[in-house]
Design a protein around this motif. Sequence first.
Motif, mmCIF file in Angstrom:
data_model
loop_
_atom_site.group_PDB
_atom_site.id
_atom_site.type_symbol
_atom_site.label_atom_id
_atom_site.label_comp_id
_atom_site.label_asym_id
_atom_site.label_seq_id
_atom_site.Cartn_x
_atom_site.Cartn_y
_atom_site.Cartn_z
ATOM 1 N N GLY A 31 -19.659 -30.242 -19.641
ATOM 2 C CA GLY A 31 -18.330 -31.192 -19.866
ATOM 3 C C GLY A 31 -17.040 -30.727 -19.403
ATOM 4 O O GLY A 31 -16.017 -31.322 -19.631
ATOM 5 N N TRP A 32 -16.876 -29.519 -18.530
ATOM 6 C CA TRP A 32 -15.795 -29.154 -17.833
ATOM 7 C C TRP A 32 -15.511 -29.665 -16.626
ATOM 8 O O TRP A 32 -16.661 -30.195 -15.905
ATOM 9 C CB TRP A 32 -15.820 -27.565 -17.861
ATOM 10 N N ALA B 43 -12.042 -26.371 -16.381
ATOM 11 C CA ALA B 43 -12.076 -25.003 -16.541
ATOM 12 C C ALA B 43 -11.984 -23.736 -15.228
ATOM 13 O O ALA B 43 -12.096 -22.813 -15.131
ATOM 14 C CB ALA B 43 -13.663 -24.948 -17.022
ATOM 15 N N HIS C 68 -4.601 -30.105 -17.153
ATOM 16 C CA HIS C 68 -5.866 -30.830 -17.071
ATOM 17 C C HIS C 68 -6.637 -30.022 -18.363
ATOM 18 O O HIS C 68 -7.471 -28.922 -17.758
ATOM 19 C CB HIS C 68 -6.640 -30.728 -15.677
ATOM 20 N N ARG D 141 -9.222 -30.104 -19.583
ATOM 21 C CA ARG D 141 -10.777 -30.143 -19.685
ATOM 22 C C ARG D 141 -11.375 -29.710 -18.494
ATOM 23 O O ARG D 141 -12.367 -29.893 -17.946
ATOM 24 C CB ARG D 141 -11.349 -31.602 -20.112
ATOM 25 N N ALA E 275 -13.881 -20.908 -21.382
ATOM 26 C CA ALA E 275 -15.079 -21.531 -20.907
ATOM 27 C C ALA E 275 -16.160 -20.677 -20.013
ATOM 28 O O ALA E 275 -17.415 -21.296 -20.337
ATOM 29 C CB ALA E 275 -14.493 -22.533 -19.911
#
Length: 312
Positions: free
Chosen positions: A206-207, A115, A111, A113, A178
Amino acid sequence: MGVEVSFCVVNTDQRELLVRCLDAIARERDALPFETEVLVLDNASTDGSAGAARHHPTTTEVVVLEQRRGKGENDSHLLQRARGRYCLLLNEDSELRPGATAALRDALLEHPRAAAAGARLLRPDGRVQPSAWRFPTPATAAIGALFLHRHFTVQSRGRGTRVVDWAQSAALMVRRQAARDIGWFDPQFFVYSDEVDFCKRLADAGWATLWVPGAEAVHHEQLSTGAVPERRIVELSRNRDRYMRKHHSLGAALVVRVLTAWAYVVRAAAAMVMPGHDPRRYWCHVTATLRPGRGEGLREAAHEFNRGGPTL
């Protein structure tokens, strides 16, 4: 290839639990095909914890503080010091079960995206402990006041990896880049709600945060069951309120205070007739929730310790 995973452990006066934590990390490292390191931050312990960490064969580096600091600040310190692409944040009272590290890393690899990835936490007797939740809001406080939180707020359910709002930092793997991008943990959260705020800021950037049931850790919950419960209750309440005021509004924070206090009033009343329950402790929650700016919490206890006063 450099360090792939940095194990980051914060410890305060829990030598025996720290050694168990490091023993479990050693077993994990032996089974991993990539390079790892183990960083231990000792939070001015007085029980020989720093020496035990230094002499443990799996430890790479020990950071010894002379003054006690909050967990968010200490986690940030280790994240900044670490060399790994991923950092597995661990409390000293967390004991990884075999394969947990690989499962968390694999989830983050699958995944891109995401973090952060939290493990499935178990109590020492093997029972599952809730470890991922929806972000606090007036709506989740209302759900709690109706005692429906296990169905609608707790997100650590099911057999597969899933996206959640936030996961407990007792065993939380973090994508270091991140964490750096959002400015690490907020040191204003001395302890409690620090990981909630961290995951919220990741989400705002956006994580995503994952809950990974394939990764398990035994959580001995030393922080929540140890000494000075009143100070822990004060710290819990003040940081819940700090989170609400930071990410919502004063009005929303007031609504959450009232609804949360009501839930504790009901628990206190029930505890008066239920054996093995302490109504006084629930009333401490009521007063601390309604007046989060009053009372002395763990931050004040650390300040006393740093001045040479009573220990935590």
